[in-house]
Design a protein around this motif. Sequence first.
Motif, PDB file in Angstrom:
ATOM      1  N   GLY A  69      -2.505   7.868 -14.848  1.00 47.50           N
ATOM      2  CA  GLY A  69      -2.652   7.707 -13.395  1.00 47.50           C
ATOM      3  C   GLY A  69      -1.895   8.780 -12.635  1.00 47.50           C
ATOM      4  N   MET A  70      -0.710   9.123 -13.127  1.00 51.18           N
ATOM      5  CA  MET A  70       0.075  10.176 -12.475  1.00 51.18           C
ATOM      6  C   MET A  70      -0.635  11.523 -12.591  1.00 51.18           C
ATOM      7  N   PHE A  71      -1.233  11.796 -13.754  1.00 56.53           N
ATOM      8  CA  PHE A  71      -1.967  13.048 -13.915  1.00 56.53           C
ATOM      9  C   PHE A  71      -3.166  13.104 -12.979  1.00 56.53           C
ATOM     10  N   LYS A  72      -3.860  11.986 -12.805  1.00 56.85           N
ATOM     11  CA  LYS A  72      -5.004  11.951 -11.894  1.00 56.85           C
ATOM     12  C   LYS A  72      -4.546  12.215 -10.460  1.00 56.85           C
ATOM     13  N   THR A  73      -3.443  11.578 -10.060  1.00 57.26           N
ATOM     14  CA  THR A  73      -2.913  11.781  -8.711  1.00 57.26           C
ATOM     15  C   THR A  73      -2.534  13.238  -8.494  1.00 57.26           C
ATOM     16  N   PHE A  74      -1.883  13.835  -9.496  1.00 58.73           N
ATOM     17  CA  PHE A  74      -1.492  15.242  -9.389  1.00 58.73           C
ATOM     18  C   PHE A  74      -2.726  16.131  -9.273  1.00 58.73           C
ATOM     19  N   ALA A  75      -3.757  15.859 -10.055  1.00 52.38           N
ATOM     20  CA  ALA A  75      -4.970  16.675 -10.022  1.00 52.38           C
ATOM     21  C   ALA A  75      -5.640  16.600  -8.653  1.00 52.38           C
ATOM     22  N   VAL A  76      -5.692  15.402  -8.076  1.00 54.07           N
ATOM     23  CA  VAL A  76      -6.295  15.235  -6.751  1.00 54.07           C
ATOM     24  C   VAL A  76      -5.480  15.988  -5.696  1.00 54.07           C
ATOM     25  N   ALA A  77      -4.158  15.868  -5.781  1.00 60.47           N
ATOM     26  CA  ALA A  77      -3.292  16.566  -4.822  1.00 60.47           C
ATOM     27  C   ALA A  77      -3.436  18.084  -4.959  1.00 60.47           C
ATOM     28  N   ALA A  78      -3.498  18.581  -6.182  1.00 59.54           N
ATOM     29  CA  ALA A  78      -3.648  20.020  -6.399  1.00 59.54           C
ATOM     30  C   ALA A  78      -4.986  20.516  -5.860  1.00 59.54           C
ATOM     31  N   ALA A  79      -6.036  19.739  -6.064  1.00 56.30           N
ATOM     32  CA  ALA A  79      -7.356  20.121  -5.556  1.00 56.30           C
ATOM     33  C   ALA A  79      -7.357  20.142  -4.027  1.00 56.30           C
ATOM     34  N   ALA A  80      -6.715  19.150  -3.427  1.00 53.66           N
ATOM     35  CA  ALA A  80      -6.650  19.104  -1.961  1.00 53.66           C
ATOM     36  C   ALA A  80      -5.857  20.286  -1.414  1.00 53.66           C
ATOM     37  N   ALA A  81      -4.747  20.620  -2.066  1.00 53.48           N
ATOM     38  CA  ALA A  81      -3.938  21.756  -1.621  1.00 53.48           C
ATOM     39  C   ALA A  81      -4.737  23.057  -1.750  1.00 53.48           C
TER      40      ALA A  81
END
Length: 84
Positions: free
Chosen positions: A37-49
């Motif tokens: 779940g943490m990896f998914k959250t990080f991936a979404v945040a990185a994509a948004a950035a």
Amino acid sequence: MAGSAVIGSLRVDLGLDSAQFQSGVAGVQSSLGRLGGMFKTFAVAAAAAGALAAVALTRAMGSAIDKSDELGKTAQKIGIPVAE
């Protein structure tokens, strides 16, 4: 020593407390689920950035092109080459 004689014997019983083992496995699975779940959250945040950075860069380039065009038109009106 005459021949082979049995001096003693060893008996070993191996057992498994399956309830404790299953509890440990469940704990590991839970931890891995949270990590995923943490990896998914990080991936979404990185994509948004990345998307925000792309939008900002596009706007900055558009603004620079508009300013260059404005400068060229103004220079043309007053008869001065843009390079000068």
